[in-house]
Write a protein that holds these residues in place. Structure first.
Motif, PDB file in Angstrom:
ATOM      1  N   TRP A 108       6.906 -80.473  30.505  1.00 41.54           N
ATOM      2  CA  TRP A 108       6.421 -81.081  31.756  1.00 41.54           C
ATOM      3  C   TRP A 108       7.545 -81.767  32.523  1.00 41.54           C
ATOM      4  N   LEU A 109       8.469 -82.344  31.816  1.00 42.80           N
ATOM      5  CA  LEU A 109       9.624 -82.941  32.507  1.00 42.80           C
ATOM      6  C   LEU A 109      10.432 -81.851  33.210  1.00 42.80           C
ATOM      7  N   ARG A 110      10.553 -80.710  32.556  1.00 40.40           N
ATOM      8  CA  ARG A 110      11.265 -79.582  33.179  1.00 40.40           C
ATOM      9  C   ARG A 110      10.511 -79.087  34.408  1.00 40.40           C
ATOM     10  N   ILE A 111       9.194 -79.008  34.316  1.00 36.84           N
ATOM     11  CA  ILE A 111       8.394 -78.582  35.468  1.00 36.84           C
ATOM     12  C   ILE A 111       8.653 -79.511  36.652  1.00 36.84           C
ATOM     13  N   LEU A 112       8.808 -80.793  36.366  1.00 38.24           N
ATOM     14  CA  LEU A 112       9.117 -81.761  37.438  1.00 38.24           C
ATOM     15  C   LEU A 112      10.569 -81.686  37.901  1.00 38.24           C
ATOM     16  N   GLY A 113      11.369 -80.897  37.202  1.00 40.40           N
ATOM     17  CA  GLY A 113      12.758 -80.704  37.609  1.00 40.40           C
ATOM     18  C   GLY A 113      13.765 -81.560  36.867  1.00 40.40           C
ATOM     19  N   PHE A 114      13.322 -82.292  35.847  1.00 37.87           N
ATOM     20  CA  PHE A 114      14.253 -83.144  35.101  1.00 37.87           C
ATOM     21  C   PHE A 114      14.936 -82.366  33.974  1.00 37.87           C
ATOM     22  N   ASP A 115      16.238 -82.567  33.895  1.00 37.00           N
ATOM     23  CA  ASP A 115      17.053 -81.928  32.868  1.00 37.00           C
ATOM     24  C   ASP A 115      16.660 -82.517  31.504  1.00 37.00           C
ATOM     25  N   SER A 116      15.970 -81.709  30.692  1.00 31.09           N
ATOM     26  CA  SER A 116      15.422 -82.220  29.429  1.00 31.09           C
ATOM     27  C   SER A 116      15.699 -81.259  28.293  1.00 31.09           C
ATOM     28  N   ILE A 117      16.583 -81.642  27.399  1.00 35.69           N
ATOM     29  CA  ILE A 117      16.820 -80.761  26.258  1.00 35.69           C
ATOM     30  C   ILE A 117      15.929 -81.190  25.104  1.00 35.69           C
ATOM     31  N   PHE A 118      15.535 -80.195  24.359  1.00 37.41           N
ATOM     32  CA  PHE A 118      14.556 -80.383  23.313  1.00 37.41           C
ATOM     33  C   PHE A 118      15.276 -80.209  21.983  1.00 37.41           C
ATOM     34  N   PHE A 119      15.248 -81.259  21.178  1.00 38.06           N
ATOM     35  CA  PHE A 119      15.943 -81.190  19.907  1.00 38.06           C
ATOM     36  C   PHE A 119      14.971 -80.912  18.786  1.00 38.06           C
ATOM     37  N   ASP A 120      15.063 -79.727  18.317  1.00 39.61           N
ATOM     38  CA  ASP A 120      14.097 -79.178  17.406  1.00 39.61           C
ATOM     39  C   ASP A 120      14.227 -79.713  15.981  1.00 39.61           C
ATOM     40  N   ARG A 121      15.308 -79.365  15.343  1.00 40.51           N
ATOM     41  CA  ARG A 121      15.468 -79.770  13.950  1.00 40.51           C
ATOM     42  C   ARG A 121      16.726 -80.614  13.750  1.00 40.51           C
ATOM     43  N   ALA A 122      17.177 -81.209  14.845  1.00 43.98           N
ATOM     44  CA  ALA A 122      18.454 -81.920  14.759  1.00 43.98           C
ATOM     45  C   ALA A 122      18.361 -83.172  13.901  1.00 43.98           C
ATOM     46  N   LYS A 123      19.489 -83.518  13.317  1.00 44.45           N
ATOM     47  CA  LYS A 123      19.577 -84.778  12.583  1.00 44.45           C
ATOM     48  C   LYS A 123      19.631 -85.923  13.599  1.00 44.45           C
ATOM     49  N   LYS A 124      19.171 -87.075  13.176  1.00 42.28           N
ATOM     50  CA  LYS A 124      19.162 -88.235  14.074  1.00 42.28           C
ATOM     51  C   LYS A 124      20.552 -88.516  14.642  1.00 42.28           C
ATOM     52  N   LYS A 125      21.569 -88.376  13.794  1.00 39.27           N
ATOM     53  CA  LYS A 125      22.939 -88.639  14.233  1.00 39.27           C
ATOM     54  C   LYS A 125      23.332 -87.700  15.391  1.00 39.27           C
ATOM     55  N   ASP A 126      22.932 -86.425  15.292  1.00 43.57           N
ATOM     56  CA  ASP A 126      23.271 -85.455  16.342  1.00 43.57           C
ATOM     57  C   ASP A 126      22.597 -85.818  17.660  1.00 43.57           C
ATOM     58  N   ILE A 127      21.366 -86.281  17.570  1.00 50.82           N
ATOM     59  CA  ILE A 127      20.637 -86.678  18.776  1.00 50.82           C
ATOM     60  C   ILE A 127      21.356 -87.843  19.458  1.00 50.82           C
ATOM     61  N   VAL A 128      21.783 -88.798  18.652  1.00 52.61           N
ATOM     62  CA  VAL A 128      22.473 -89.968  19.193  1.00 52.61           C
ATOM     63  C   VAL A 128      23.803 -89.558  19.844  1.00 52.61           C
TER      64      VAL A 128
END
Ligand SMILES: [Zn+2]
Length: 159
Positions: A23-43
């Motif tokens: 839904w954020l993408r539908i609104l045009g916001f750049d939103s990457i989805f982190f599927d199985r990433a480790k918490k450290k990678d997200i940070v």
């Protein structure tokens, strides 16, 4: 200037919030989805690209220096309302449906309708005039019923 910057907000959305990312993408916001990433990678990704983390996982808040919103609701509509409210976002109608809902790449207008003929249902080919394509995953978009449903959904958001 300030509101422009906020409206350009970029996000990292963690695995449990896949619908919110769409839904954020539908609104045009750049939103990457982190599927199985480790918490450290997200940070790391959040800091590197200046992305705001959207998550239901309160454990991420122990990392300092990150911008994070802990999403409270189970319902995507309320999740979206929370993000818009907290960041004072003003979604621009002109940005709606400019980004691929599958992979987040900005989509581009297709001018050669003929070339699409084999790739889309005949009814769609006959009734639709405007087509867009994702240069990333090659998904083809047109303003069908999903477009109207999405507009209704967005109009119904309470902020
Ligand atoms: Zn795509």
């Amino acid at each position: 200037m300030f509101s422009r910057k906020r409206d350009g907000a970029k996000f990292i959305v963690t695995a449990e919030l896949g619908r919110l990312a769409r839904w954020l993408r539908i609104l045009g916001f750049d939103s990457i989805f982190f599927d199985r990433a480790k918490k450290k990678d997200i940070v790391i990704e959040s800091l590197r690209e200046g992305r705001i983390i959207l998550t239901r996982d309160s454990r991420l808040s122990r990392f300092s220096g990150i911008r994070m919103i802990r999403i409270m609701s189970d319902f995507v509509k309320e999740q979206l309302e929370q993000v818009i409210r907290v960041l004072h976002l003003k979604p621009d109608r002109a940005n709606i449906f400019t980004r691929c809902t599958e992979c987040n790449t900005p989509i581009v207008k297709l001018y050669d309708k003929e070339a699409l003929k084999a790739k889309i249902p005949p009814y769609v080919y006959k009734t639709q005039k405007e087509f867009m394509r994702c240069p990333g995953c090659k998904k083809i978009y047109w303003k069908g019923t999903h477009y109207d449903l999405a507009k209704d959904f967005l109009t119904s958001i309470k902020i």
